[in-house]
Scaffold this active site. Structure first.
Site, short mmCIF file in Angstrom:
data_model
loop_
_atom_site.label_atom_id
_atom_site.label_comp_id
_atom_site.label_asym_id
_atom_site.label_seq_id
_atom_site.Cartn_x
_atom_site.Cartn_y
_atom_site.Cartn_z
CG LEU A 114 -3.56 -5.82 35.57
CD1 LEU A 114 -2.45 -4.83 35.90
CD2 LEU A 114 -4.93 -5.26 35.94
CG HIS B 151 7.89 4.54 -5.60
ND1 HIS B 151 6.78 3.83 -6.00
CD2 HIS B 151 8.92 4.12 -6.39
CE1 HIS B 151 7.13 3.03 -6.99
NE2 HIS B 151 8.42 3.19 -7.26
#
Length: 515
Positions: A81, A494
């Site tokens: 698969l 940040h």
């Protein structure tokens, strides 16, 4: 003002119908009032849903159908698969790109650990290609087994073999063990994906002349690699082998690389690849191939005609696009309509002209991308189950997995101009981004296009390390009709690369801080 704008947009979204003014895109409506469904008896001999194809679209559709309470069978000819993407495409190529020295080589020369003590130690790096291939194969095997586990968990019946229609509700399967069985279904979903597009006069032998499949299984690193086609796949595979030491030349008939990419980003991207010693021969066509010697000799000429030249290579990768895989399915036998490109024509519910027969992914119009196929599959079985599905092809992100990556969503600047929309542009370079500078990987840019009058974001384009991860903030923004101001006013951690997106948004509606 921003909060008022957000409140108005939120109220609008809660009430809005995802209607579509673009007839070439697929956009479907959500129901906000709940769903009801009278399911067929699961004790029936027939399946509620039969999925032909076990790739990203097919296996996801099968699992979703089973989760919705539908008796489901998935037929897959490969025997594993995941389709092309997992077995011989997206996943193995990313594994080769990332593992071992393929990932390490570009960073070693810049590291102080390797250049500050030259007299004390000498470091040698050697590519262990068999080990890399083994790692790739292991990753693929583990993932394919994982999908089989999901099938068992969700009670999806799995048939390994090649399926073809014998009627709109019956599929004959030549099983991999040499037998044959007939699988019946009230609804049959075609999810057979796509195959490599061949070029006239060029025979792919997966040795000297390879497709992306063969390029993922080379037994040695070619000294000279020629890539025919400057699209996503060609540039990604060229980057893989270029990082491992191949001399890579890309031959492209068109005047530009990746023609669907924003023009400004495309030019910067090409310059970056050229810095990595990738060579480009644009507006050039291949008119002859000679494999009689040890390598391959290509005969080239300008796309507009002119004097011929030759180019020699150890391996040639044909990467000129993909074509829908529908051969041998018996579509003509049951009367399924296709277009001139071989794509199955479907309506807004993914239904073909034949009752009970549906199609998704690469076999229908739209981007040939694994994640698009997954969304198609979920929406299609939701429709089959009596619910409402949703796919918006205008909001499907695209990513080129090179270094740096290039990712985009929405319209390019060229498309915005073609639509006659007045717009503003905000840009921010990663050279001004703290995190990018700290890791010494600052080549790239964020570009945002927004409607001038409303500030609504029209498109976002990012060239950066991990651009494929960064783009999803933009995907969410476009999905909810956000303005550039909305992104600009969101607090970003940040130091992160995502701050460049915030700064570009600030540049779009006002002014950035850090440049």
């Amino acid at each position: 003002m921003a909060m008022a704008s957000f409140a108005r947009r939120k109220a609008y979204l809660l009430a809005r119908n995802f209607s579509n003014s673009n007839p070439n895109a697929l956009r479907y409506s959500f129901s906000l009032t709940g769903f009801s469904r009278g399911f067929a008896s699961l004790g029936s001999e027939d399946n509620d849903v039969v999925v032909i194809g076990g790739g990203p679209g097919g296996y996801v559709a099968a699992i979703k159908a089973a989760q919705l309470g539908l008796k489901t069978t998935c037929i897959e000819k490969r025997g594993t698969l995941g389709g092309t993407c997992l077995n011989v495409g997206c996943i193995p190529s990313k594994d080769l790109y990332a593992c071992g020295t393929s990932s390490l080589i570009p960073y070693v020369p810049r590291s102080p650990a390797f250049i500050c003590q030259p007299r004390r130690e000498v470091f040698f790096f050697e590519v262990d290609l068999p080990a890399m291939m083994a790692q790739k194969d292991k990753a693929v095997a583990n993932l394919t087994r994982g999908i089989e586990g999901l099938f068992k968990k969700n009670k999806v019946n799995y048939v390994k073999g090649y399926g073809k229609f014998i009627s709109p509700s019956e599929v004959s399967v030549d099983t991999l063990d040499g037998g044959n069985t007939v699988v019946k279904g009230k609804n049959i979903l075609i999810a057979t994906g796509s195959d490599v597009k061949s070029l006239p006069g060029i025979t792919i032998d997966e040795k000297k002349i390879v497709s992306s499949t063969g390029a993922l299984a080379l037994s040695e690193i070619p000294k000279k690699l020629v890539v025919i086609g400057a699209g996503y796949i060609g540039l990604e595979m060229g980057s893989v082998w270029g990082r491992l030491g191949s001399e890579v030349t890309v031959v492209e008939f068109a005047p530009d690389i990746v023609p669907s990419m924003d023009g400004e980003i495309r030019k910067q991207f090409q310059r970056t690849l050229e810095k990595q010693k990738m060579k480009f021969m644009l507006k050039t066509k291949v008119v002859g191939v000679d494999t009689s010697g040890d390598g391959v000799k290509l005969t080239l000429e300008p796309a507009s005609g002119g004097d011929q030249t030759t180019l020699e290579a150890d391996v040639v990768l044909v990467s000129a696009g993909r074509t829908p895989f529908t051969a041998g399915l018996g579509l003509d036998k049951i009367g399924v309509e296709t277009d001139k490109l071989g794509r199955i024509l479907v309506n807004e519910r993914f239904a073909s002209n034949v009752s009970g027969v549906y199609a998704i992914g690469d076999v229908i119009p739209g981007p040939m991308l694994a994640h698009k196929a997954e969304e198609d599959g979920v929406a299609c079985v939701e429709f089959i189950a009596g619910k409402q599905g949703h796919v918006d092809y205008d909001k499907v992100p695209g990513v080129v997995y090179t270094h740096p990556e290039v990712a985009s969503v929405g319209k390019t600047e060229e498309q915005v101009k073609a639509h006659g929309i007045e717009y503003r542009v905000g840009k921010f370079p990663f050279l001004a981004n703290s995190r990018a500078k700290a890791i010494d990987d600052a080549e790239g840019i964020v570009k945002i296009l927004a409607e001038k009058e409303t500030d609504k974001i029209l498109g976002v384009h990012i060239m950066a390390p991990n651009a494929g991860e960064l783009i999803h903030e933009a995907v969410v923004a476009l999905t909810y009709d956000a303005a550039s101001e909305d992104i600009a006013r969101v607090c970003h951690a940040h130091p992160t690369m995502s701050e460049a997106l915030k700064e570009a948004a600030m540049a779009t509606h006002d002014k950035p801080i850090h440049i």
